[in-house]
Design a protein around this motif. Sequence first.
Motif, mmCIF file in Angstrom:
data_model
loop_
_atom_site.group_PDB
_atom_site.id
_atom_site.type_symbol
_atom_site.label_atom_id
_atom_site.label_comp_id
_atom_site.label_asym_id
_atom_site.label_seq_id
_atom_site.Cartn_x
_atom_site.Cartn_y
_atom_site.Cartn_z
ATOM 1 N N UNK A 18 0.697 -1.203 0.030
ATOM 2 C CA UNK A 18 0.116 -0.146 0.134
ATOM 3 C C UNK A 18 0.856 1.359 -0.041
ATOM 4 N N UNK A 19 2.071 1.261 0.608
ATOM 5 C CA UNK A 19 2.832 2.259 0.508
ATOM 6 C C UNK A 19 3.398 2.636 -0.650
ATOM 7 N N UNK A 20 3.768 1.869 -1.323
ATOM 8 C CA UNK A 20 4.335 1.784 -2.922
ATOM 9 C C UNK A 20 2.945 2.391 -3.807
ATOM 10 N N UNK A 21 1.815 1.735 -3.353
ATOM 11 C CA UNK A 21 0.911 2.146 -4.401
ATOM 12 C C UNK A 21 0.293 3.731 -4.146
ATOM 13 N N UNK A 22 0.119 4.093 -2.764
ATOM 14 C CA UNK A 22 -0.260 5.412 -2.728
ATOM 15 C C UNK A 22 0.772 6.503 -3.264
ATOM 16 N N UNK A 23 2.134 6.014 -2.937
ATOM 17 C CA UNK A 23 3.238 7.092 -3.365
ATOM 18 C C UNK A 23 3.118 6.920 -5.018
ATOM 19 N N UNK A 24 2.892 5.898 -5.500
ATOM 20 C CA UNK A 24 2.959 5.999 -7.065
ATOM 21 C C UNK A 24 1.776 6.698 -7.486
ATOM 22 N N UNK A 25 0.712 6.727 -6.872
ATOM 23 C CA UNK A 25 -0.538 7.383 -7.310
ATOM 24 C C UNK A 25 -0.242 8.941 -7.037
ATOM 25 N N UNK A 26 0.337 9.265 -6.002
ATOM 26 C CA UNK A 26 0.673 10.690 -5.463
ATOM 27 C C UNK A 26 1.393 11.258 -6.814
ATOM 28 N N UNK A 27 2.714 10.355 -7.073
ATOM 29 C CA UNK A 27 3.617 10.868 -8.093
ATOM 30 C C UNK A 27 2.828 11.247 -9.433
ATOM 31 N N UNK A 28 2.067 10.258 -9.665
ATOM 32 C CA UNK A 28 1.444 10.368 -11.023
ATOM 33 C C UNK A 28 0.422 11.381 -11.146
ATOM 34 N N UNK A 29 -0.337 11.632 -9.980
ATOM 35 C CA UNK A 29 -1.041 12.819 -10.087
ATOM 36 C C UNK A 29 -0.391 14.079 -10.202
ATOM 37 N N UNK A 30 0.825 14.126 -9.474
ATOM 38 C CA UNK A 30 1.532 15.561 -9.451
ATOM 39 C C UNK A 30 2.069 15.672 -10.967
ATOM 40 N N UNK A 31 2.522 14.830 -11.396
ATOM 41 C CA UNK A 31 3.323 14.987 -12.985
ATOM 42 C C UNK A 31 1.864 15.339 -13.886
ATOM 43 N N UNK A 32 0.675 14.635 -13.488
ATOM 44 C CA UNK A 32 -0.438 14.891 -14.515
ATOM 45 C C UNK A 32 -0.702 16.468 -14.359
ATOM 46 N N UNK A 33 -0.622 17.251 -13.368
ATOM 47 C CA UNK A 33 -1.014 18.542 -13.094
ATOM 48 C C UNK A 33 0.139 19.624 -13.269
ATOM 49 N N UNK A 34 1.346 19.018 -13.602
ATOM 50 C CA UNK A 34 2.696 19.647 -13.890
ATOM 51 C C UNK A 34 2.924 20.192 -12.526
ATOM 52 N N UNK A 35 2.463 19.784 -11.248
ATOM 53 C CA UNK A 35 2.865 20.388 -10.226
ATOM 54 C C UNK A 35 2.031 21.514 -9.761
ATOM 55 N N UNK A 36 0.783 21.763 -10.274
ATOM 56 C CA UNK A 36 -0.103 22.843 -9.992
ATOM 57 C C UNK A 36 -1.035 22.352 -8.787
#
Length: 509
Positions: free
Chosen positions: A211-229
């Motif tokens: 679960x730690x890897x999953x939520x971290x990967x999900x957060x990273x994906x969302x961060x790059x999806x909005x270009x950090x905004x």
Amino acid sequence: MSQSPAQSIALEVPVAAPRSSSRSCGDLPLSPRLHNSDLAPTQAEGRRWGYYSLFALWTNDVHNIANYSFAIGLYALGLGGWQIVLSLAIGALLVYLFMNLSGYMGQKTGVPFPVMSRISFGIHGAQIPALIRAVIAIAWFGIQTYLASVVLRVLLTALAPSLAAYDQNAILGLSSLGWVCFVSIWLVQLVILAYGMEMVRRYEGFAGPVILFTVAALAAWMYFKVDGNIAWSIREPLTGAEMWRNIFAGGALWLAIYGTLILNFCDFARSSPCRKTIRIGNFWGLPVNILVFAAITVLLCGAQFSIDGRIIESPTDIIRSIPNTLLLCLGCLAFLIVTVAVNIMANFVAPAFVLSNLAPRYLNFRRAGMISAALAVLILPWNLYNSPLVIVYFLSGLGALLGPLYGVIMVDYWLVRKGRVNVPQLYTEDPQGAYYYSRGVNLRAVAAFIPAAVIAIVLALVPHFEPVSPFSWLFGAAIAGFVYLLIADRRRAFEEVDGESIAVANASH
């Protein structure tokens, strides 16, 4: 596996000389109504819950779907990103402190929660806190199993869309596909339980990194999806007194969420080798983990709000929107794994020990666990979950009782007894026993608990007290603890302790 009634309890490791006592503590008869091999103190060779085991245990619990829904809900209180992180940090420190106090008790004595409660409430009065904890756990076990089955339904319909046709009917409130998913998750948990606490430890250790890897990967994906905004708030942030009230309210509510595990953490800590293990394992598993959780919550919610102005309810909302079927399925599988892990640790272990404590001669940990699991099905938990009245007034009302219970138990152990406990006499019904009190019930503990419980329930449920309702757990614990400190019989507490012990000698361990 349990010893015969005629056997006496033997001290394994005396660690303190008696202060004063005219009674013998090592030769009182063992009661079959109070003892079996699962309720007996853990031995040195059975203490395998080390740093990583505790860290993984809390990783699963912190990063579960319900907690994300709660943290996201703090946005509705008008808190912004940094305020949510601060609120959860305050809650994390409180949970860490109270969890350690409970864990140290379990580590020193080696006994599970129902037996631990005998110290303050008496050998029979202990059924009061134990049963309250069990009822809450059984109800939430059924609800969490249902929530896990919902994730499984999303996973199966993503893999085989034709299965959606079996999700349209209703049998006792659940579709055919819903029943298949619910029973499947239920059986998986029973299989894990059948192998005892060691299998629970191994499963928690496996699920934590997933679960730690999953939520971290999900957060990273969302961060790059909005270009950090990232949107750090969803409305005009609060300021002044109202802001600080909501920050501390969020921290208090986080503590209340952990009120169940704070109470029976000794069920796990009893298998830790030393205090240092609990202190370090809890530090990485609670404050550090919760801060990571808070950052991920803010990132996920802020990123989604930047995309479409929508506030998600949980990370599963984001997973459902993943265009790649494989990644969607992996995300669902990860949350399925952690939901099962959380359910077992928070809602399966406690009632298993409690029901075993009701009839130790007939019910061991596994049999009691099977009964509690069966009860969780019979209450049709999806109907409970879909009834706000039940959740708010029944389960929240019972939850408000946990603070007063904790207050009495902690004050009795740490302030009244100064950590001195005669473990063998927790298993005897002899009237000369230290914890026999009045026919097995410590009326002083009950007298401290009742008024505090009434106040806590009123604060939690009566609309007029809504501004202070988030603090009902703290108020209940403080009031019960203070009243008990005033009326406790300190003289008896010390006179009846004839030395201490780490564990009861038990050939079956």
